[in-house]
Write an enzyme that holds these catalytic residues in place. Structure first.
Site, PDB file in Angstrom:
ATOM      1  N   HIS A 118       0.992  -1.196   0.140  1.00 58.40           N
ATOM      2  CA  HIS A 118      -0.124  -0.106   0.161  1.00 58.40           C
ATOM      3  C   HIS A 118       1.145   1.460  -0.302  1.00 58.40           C
ATOM      4  O   HIS A 118       1.450   1.327   1.175  1.00 58.40           O
ATOM      5  CB  HIS A 118      -0.830  -0.570   1.732  1.00 58.40           C
ATOM      6  CG  HIS A 118      -1.824   0.860   1.278  1.00 58.40           C
ATOM      7  ND1 HIS A 118      -3.109   1.371   0.173  1.00 58.40           N
ATOM      8  CD2 HIS A 118      -1.127   2.114   1.776  1.00 58.40           C
ATOM      9  CE1 HIS A 118      -4.280   1.720   0.540  1.00 58.40           C
ATOM     10  NE2 HIS A 118      -3.319   2.213   1.662  1.00 58.40           N
ATOM     11  N   LYS A 168     -10.279   7.287  -3.522  1.00 55.39           N
ATOM     12  CA  LYS A 168      -8.737   7.533  -3.152  1.00 55.39           C
ATOM     13  C   LYS A 168      -8.232   7.321  -3.523  1.00 55.39           C
ATOM     14  O   LYS A 168      -7.164   6.226  -4.029  1.00 55.39           O
ATOM     15  CB  LYS A 168      -9.054   7.963  -1.939  1.00 55.39           C
ATOM     16  CG  LYS A 168      -7.921   9.086  -1.446  1.00 55.39           C
ATOM     17  CD  LYS A 168      -8.184   9.424  -0.049  1.00 55.39           C
ATOM     18  CE  LYS A 168      -7.911   8.938   1.129  1.00 55.39           C
ATOM     19  NZ  LYS A 168      -7.176   9.855   1.895  1.00 55.39           N
ATOM     20  N   LYS A 216      -3.572   8.154  -3.658  1.00 54.37           N
ATOM     21  CA  LYS A 216      -2.268   8.267  -3.203  1.00 54.37           C
ATOM     22  C   LYS A 216      -1.547   8.848  -4.195  1.00 54.37           C
ATOM     23  O   LYS A 216      -1.101   8.444  -5.304  1.00 54.37           O
ATOM     24  CB  LYS A 216      -1.637   7.275  -2.396  1.00 54.37           C
ATOM     25  CG  LYS A 216      -3.362   6.868  -1.078  1.00 54.37           C
ATOM     26  CD  LYS A 216      -3.094   7.910   0.051  1.00 54.37           C
ATOM     27  CE  LYS A 216      -3.531   7.444   1.063  1.00 54.37           C
ATOM     28  NZ  LYS A 216      -3.475   7.835   2.347  1.00 54.37           N
ATOM     29  N   ASP A 230      -5.312  12.261  -2.903  1.00 49.44           N
ATOM     30  CA  ASP A 230      -4.743  12.808  -0.865  1.00 49.44           C
ATOM     31  C   ASP A 230      -2.753  13.010  -1.008  1.00 49.44           C
ATOM     32  O   ASP A 230      -2.484  11.583  -1.432  1.00 49.44           O
ATOM     33  CB  ASP A 230      -4.884  11.827   0.090  1.00 49.44           C
ATOM     34  CG  ASP A 230      -4.131  11.479   1.609  1.00 49.44           C
ATOM     35  OD1 ASP A 230      -3.611  12.114   1.713  1.00 49.44           O
ATOM     36  OD2 ASP A 230      -4.223  10.833   2.605  1.00 49.44           O
ATOM     37  N   GLU A 251      -7.250  16.172  -0.560  1.00 46.02           N
ATOM     38  CA  GLU A 251      -7.107  16.629   0.974  1.00 46.02           C
ATOM     39  C   GLU A 251      -5.051  16.882   1.121  1.00 46.02           C
ATOM     40  O   GLU A 251      -4.126  15.847   0.374  1.00 46.02           O
ATOM     41  CB  GLU A 251      -6.433  14.579   1.377  1.00 46.02           C
ATOM     42  CG  GLU A 251      -7.023  14.804   2.666  1.00 46.02           C
ATOM     43  CD  GLU A 251      -7.100  13.033   2.833  1.00 46.02           C
ATOM     44  OE1 GLU A 251      -6.562  12.605   4.259  1.00 46.02           O
ATOM     45  OE2 GLU A 251      -7.593  12.050   2.539  1.00 46.02           O
ATOM     46  N   ASP A 267      -6.278  16.708   6.850  1.00 51.33           N
ATOM     47  CA  ASP A 267      -5.775  15.940   7.485  1.00 51.33           C
ATOM     48  C   ASP A 267      -4.888  15.640   8.522  1.00 51.33           C
ATOM     49  O   ASP A 267      -5.645  16.055   9.724  1.00 51.33           O
ATOM     50  CB  ASP A 267      -6.070  14.316   6.545  1.00 51.33           C
ATOM     51  CG  ASP A 267      -5.687  12.975   7.822  1.00 51.33           C
ATOM     52  OD1 ASP A 267      -6.075  12.749   8.023  1.00 51.33           O
ATOM     53  OD2 ASP A 267      -5.239  12.274   6.725  1.00 51.33           O
ATOM     54  N   LYS A 273     -10.736  11.471  12.897  1.00 55.00           N
ATOM     55  CA  LYS A 273      -9.727  10.162  13.152  1.00 55.00           C
ATOM     56  C   LYS A 273      -9.908  10.660  14.088  1.00 55.00           C
ATOM     57  O   LYS A 273      -9.110  11.026  14.997  1.00 55.00           O
ATOM     58  CB  LYS A 273      -8.617  10.264  12.610  1.00 55.00           C
ATOM     59  CG  LYS A 273      -8.707   9.958  10.965  1.00 55.00           C
ATOM     60  CD  LYS A 273      -7.396  10.046  10.285  1.00 55.00           C
ATOM     61  CE  LYS A 273      -6.969   9.726   9.055  1.00 55.00           C
ATOM     62  NZ  LYS A 273      -5.559  10.030   7.668  1.00 55.00           N
ATOM     63  N   GLU A 310     -14.100   6.233   4.688  1.00 53.21           N
ATOM     64  CA  GLU A 310     -12.616   5.414   3.992  1.00 53.21           C
ATOM     65  C   GLU A 310     -12.453   4.722   5.543  1.00 53.21           C
ATOM     66  O   GLU A 310     -11.318   3.900   5.023  1.00 53.21           O
ATOM     67  CB  GLU A 310     -11.938   6.698   4.476  1.00 53.21           C
ATOM     68  CG  GLU A 310     -10.667   5.945   3.757  1.00 53.21           C
ATOM     69  CD  GLU A 310      -9.850   7.080   3.344  1.00 53.21           C
ATOM     70  OE1 GLU A 310      -8.500   6.633   2.877  1.00 53.21           O
ATOM     71  OE2 GLU A 310      -9.820   8.487   3.644  1.00 53.21           O
TER      72      GLU A 310
END
Length: 373
Positions: A22, A167, A169, A198, A224, A249, A273, A327
């Site tokens: 990831h 989303k 990255k 993001d 983001e 974030d 979060k 998410e």
């Protein structure tokens, strides 16, 4: 009637394999490490919680190892012997004695809520004021870094009705390469899906001014944390001129940060979060600040496993309006589970249990197998 006391607290580091690497701007995850917290009470009830980071110290100030150490040596001893049913007093005690450590505190609060829910035979959502929905729409992160692979993965998720929000990255590559990658994916998916990005703070303001304009003009729905959380002036300027809404974030590391961002007009969306705010109760305070300021909300994740994901979900289902969905796909990134029944994802949604507590039971054999020795 004598109070029910916290008798013991155990923090266990658990390493679980993921379905694929990831890739984030600052780190590539090859596995996910959870800290599972067990709080045992004098009435025989045990509550479970989870504290999970992304990429260890590459992302924030806490790592799985520091979370365990601080719970074992400092935070846990402060709670042993305290009233297990008075979560407010327990968390105030921690906040008075220990600065920061929001990830560790979040796991502890989740475990106390889980125990109290089991004790009262209520789901955690009802302890947090009561749910206004039973499920949450869940976004999926496309993070292979390969455009064709990401499009194929997104198409599959649409076909099986698991995700229709994606989303990406970005930030680790050259800006134009990232923009080309994102725009190609949006063009392939069209109006069938929401595509968001993001940047994890990796652009400077000069890069972000141009990139945010291009992304907005090409149908990207949300951007983001494009620049450093430290550059508050830049965040305000970007929020004023970007055609796509800017979401904070990393800028939110506490409830106080949320108030400051709202007062300055530095973002039009907040990522919620529990780990970064200090628990499910604390994240709802951030949500209330945003709501009062007219800022939209998104239910974020630290890629937690089942326990942390459902702790977040029980908080998020109590929020009046989650404009940008959630998410909470962390469990779907894992190839193994340490609970007896995995969270249920169906028709683009995560279903939130109505059973007591978080609605989860540990699988003792699998927990022991994946625990770090």
């Amino acid at each position: 009637m004598s109070p029910i006391l916290i008798e013991s607290i155990q923090a266990i580091v658990v390493d679980l394999p993921t379905i694929r690497p990831h890739k984030l701007a600052m780190h590539t995850m090859q596995k996910q490490t959870l800290v599972v917290i067990r709080v045992r009470c004098s009435d025989g009830i045990e509550g479970i919680g989870e504290s999970t980071t992304i990429g260890g110290l590459a992302y924030g100030n806490e790592s799985p190892e520091s979370i365990k150490q601080n719970i074992d040596s400092h935070l846990g001893p402060l709670l042993v012997g305290q009233d297990a049913a008075n979560i407010n007093a327990a968390m105030l005690r921690l906040d008075k004695a220990a600065k920061g450590n929001t990830f560790a505190k979040s796991g502890l609060e989740s475990a106390l809520l889980d125990a109290q829910g089991k004790r009262l035979e209520l789901p955690v959502s009802e302890l947090l004021g009561g749910r206004v929905r039973d499920s949450l729409e869940v976004a999926w992160t496309l993070a292979s870094g390969n455009t064709a692979k990401d499009i194929e993965e997104a198409e599959h998720m649409l076909d099986i009705r698991r995700h229709r929000i994606f989303k990406l990255k970005i930030g680790a590559n050259e800006v134009n390469a990232d923009l080309k990658h994102v725009i190609a994916i949006k063009r392939a998916l069209g109006e069938r899906a929401s595509v968001r990005v993001d940047v994890n703070q990796y652009w400077n303001e000069s890069q972000a001014i141009r990139a945010c304009q291009i992304l907005g003009d090409n149908g990207i729905d949300l951007i983001e944390q494009p620049i450093s959380r430290i550059n508050r002036g830049g965040q305000i300027r970007l929020n004023q001129r970007s055609p796509a809404p800017i979401m904070a974030d990393e800028s939110i590391e506490s409830v106080e940060d949320a108030f400051s961002l709202a007062a300055d007009g530095a973002a039009s969306i907040f990522a919620l979060k529990i780990a970064k705010n200090g628990g499910p109760r604390a994240v709802l305070r951030t949500g209330q600040i945003a709501e009062a300021a007219g800022i939209a909300l998104y239910g974020g994740t630290m890629l937690e496993g089942a326990i942390g994901t459902l702790a977040s979900a029980h908080a998020f289902v109590t929020i009046n309006k989650l404009t940008w969905a959630t998410e909470l796909f962390g469990p779907l990134l894992l190839t193994e589970e340490i609970v007896t029944e995995a969270p249920v994802y169906r028709d683009f949604q995560l279903e939130v249990p109505r059973t007591p507590g978080l609605g989860l039971t540990l699988d003792e054999e699998r927990l022991a197998f994946f625990s770090r020795k």
